[in-house]
Design an enzyme around this catalytic site. Sequence first.
Site, short mmCIF file in Angstrom:
data_model
loop_
_atom_site.label_atom_id
_atom_site.label_comp_id
_atom_site.label_asym_id
_atom_site.label_seq_id
_atom_site.Cartn_x
_atom_site.Cartn_y
_atom_site.Cartn_z
N HIS A 19 0.75 -1.29 0.02
CA HIS A 19 0.02 -0.09 0.09
C HIS A 19 0.82 1.21 0.02
O HIS A 19 0.63 2.30 -0.59
CB HIS A 19 -0.87 -0.09 1.25
CG HIS A 19 -2.09 -1.15 1.05
ND1 HIS A 19 -2.41 -2.06 2.06
CD2 HIS A 19 -2.77 -1.30 -0.07
CE1 HIS A 19 -3.20 -2.92 1.62
NE2 HIS A 19 -3.68 -2.47 0.48
N ASP A 63 -18.59 -0.19 -10.56
CA ASP A 63 -17.79 -0.73 -11.71
C ASP A 63 -16.75 0.66 -11.95
O ASP A 63 -16.94 1.69 -12.69
CB ASP A 63 -18.36 -0.97 -12.90
CG ASP A 63 -17.22 -1.73 -13.84
OD1 ASP A 63 -15.99 -1.46 -13.87
OD2 ASP A 63 -17.53 -2.19 -14.80
N GLY A 64 -15.40 0.32 -11.65
CA GLY A 64 -14.39 1.26 -11.99
C GLY A 64 -14.36 1.87 -13.20
O GLY A 64 -13.87 2.98 -13.69
N ASP A 87 -5.77 -0.35 -7.85
CA ASP A 87 -5.41 -1.38 -6.78
C ASP A 87 -6.43 -2.63 -7.05
O ASP A 87 -7.37 -2.99 -6.27
CB ASP A 87 -5.62 -0.69 -5.51
CG ASP A 87 -5.26 -1.63 -4.33
OD1 ASP A 87 -4.82 -2.83 -4.59
OD2 ASP A 87 -5.34 -1.11 -3.11
N SER A 88 -6.15 -3.28 -7.88
CA SER A 88 -7.08 -4.29 -8.56
C SER A 88 -6.69 -5.68 -8.31
O SER A 88 -5.65 -5.84 -7.66
CB SER A 88 -7.03 -4.20 -10.11
OG SER A 88 -6.07 -4.81 -10.64
N1 SAM Z 1 -3.85 -5.40 -3.29
C1 SAM Z 1 -4.74 -6.57 -3.90
C2 SAM Z 1 -3.86 -7.48 -4.69
O1 SAM Z 1 -3.22 -7.23 -5.58
O2 SAM Z 1 -4.13 -8.73 -4.38
C3 SAM Z 1 -5.93 -5.91 -4.50
C4 SAM Z 1 -6.83 -5.61 -3.42
S1 SAM Z 1 -8.40 -4.81 -3.45
C5 SAM Z 1 -9.16 -5.78 -2.28
C6 SAM Z 1 -8.92 -5.51 -5.16
C7 SAM Z 1 -10.40 -5.04 -5.26
O3 SAM Z 1 -10.45 -4.71 -6.52
C8 SAM Z 1 -11.39 -5.80 -4.85
O4 SAM Z 1 -12.11 -5.32 -3.67
C9 SAM Z 1 -12.58 -5.89 -6.01
O5 SAM Z 1 -13.74 -6.05 -5.82
C10 SAM Z 1 -12.02 -4.55 -6.74
N2 SAM Z 1 -12.40 -4.85 -8.29
C11 SAM Z 1 -12.18 -5.86 -9.35
N3 SAM Z 1 -12.73 -5.35 -10.32
C12 SAM Z 1 -13.29 -4.23 -10.24
C13 SAM Z 1 -13.72 -3.17 -11.13
N4 SAM Z 1 -14.05 -3.67 -12.19
N5 SAM Z 1 -14.24 -1.98 -10.65
C14 SAM Z 1 -13.93 -1.77 -9.18
N6 SAM Z 1 -13.23 -2.48 -8.59
C15 SAM Z 1 -12.90 -3.74 -8.97
#
Ligand code: SAM
Length: 277
Positions: free
Chosen positions: A64, A139-140, A157-158
């Site tokens: 982070h 949705d981002g 941060d996906s």
């Molecule tokens: N640091 C982490 C890793 O690399 O393993 C990622 C952590 S964070 C919890 C990832 C987040 O991305 C999840 O909570 C998931 O719901 C979110 N996410 C996945 N696809 C997304 C999208 N299309 N729009 C917004 N958020 C999304």
Amino acid sequence: MSLELWFTEEQTKNLRISCRVKEVLYHGRSKYQEIVVVDTYEYGRLMALDGAIQITEKDEFTYHEMMAHVPLHAHPFPRRVLVIGGGDGGTVREVVKHQDIGSIELVDIDEDVIRVSKEFFPTVSVGFSDKRVTVKVEDGVKYVSTKKDYYDIVIVDSTDPVDIAKVLFEVPFYRSIYEALREDGIFVAQTESPFCELDILREAYGNIKRVFESVWIYWGVMPTYPSGMWTYTIGSKKYDVSVPRRACSVETRYYNSDVHKAAFVLPPFVREWVGME
Ligand code: SAM
């Protein structure tokens, strides 16, 4: 006979990481993914999504801090920040440490990740209570496409590029981010491990290069992610981001100005594997 419980992530078809579990704290299915929280002996509490470790209490700070402080220290005057994904709140916790930032938006598609993090990871989700932070469950990809010339920094941060997160590694999404950024904006995304997910890193780097004027890969240590060597790919419209523009102004445990500079020095094998000139 002693009974032991272990959490195991299959990092690749031929590689697993296992942590011995003290207690299972949460196990549920959201609209999008399976969420598990366990307390482990070695890494403290751990959250996994669809079997993949997202955070552990012991090592999440390295990831982070590198996600947030590298772009924030590379920009002379960041005011508006967007975090896409990152529903655990760890990246936001680092961003709010910068007092000059006026607004921080977090857009995660899955409200259950945010809820579970608030319940089980108070030291990670703590930034959500900062009054400059707005949390949106969307949705981002859709969200960022509605913004133009607005943000100084966008951080992606996906989760890994499967299912809902696949589009977060593709050119149209990077183009929308480019347009959502101001003329001197900076964008960063987590881009996986050169050892275990080289194809993803290569493709993300290539795709980001198709959109941004200047692109770098930097790296850091992240013990519970595949191979422990983690990359971030950063695109910049104007600034050379490989050198911090300001001394580190916030309290950190991994990031400082020297680490910033060192992170951009890529070992030759990474340059070769990614196919950099
Ligand atoms: N640091 C982490 C890793 O690399 O393993 C990622 C952590 S964070 C919890 C990832 C987040 O991305 C999840 O909570 C998931 O719901 C979110 N996410 C996945 N696809 C997304 C999208 N299309 N729009 C917004 N958020 C999304």
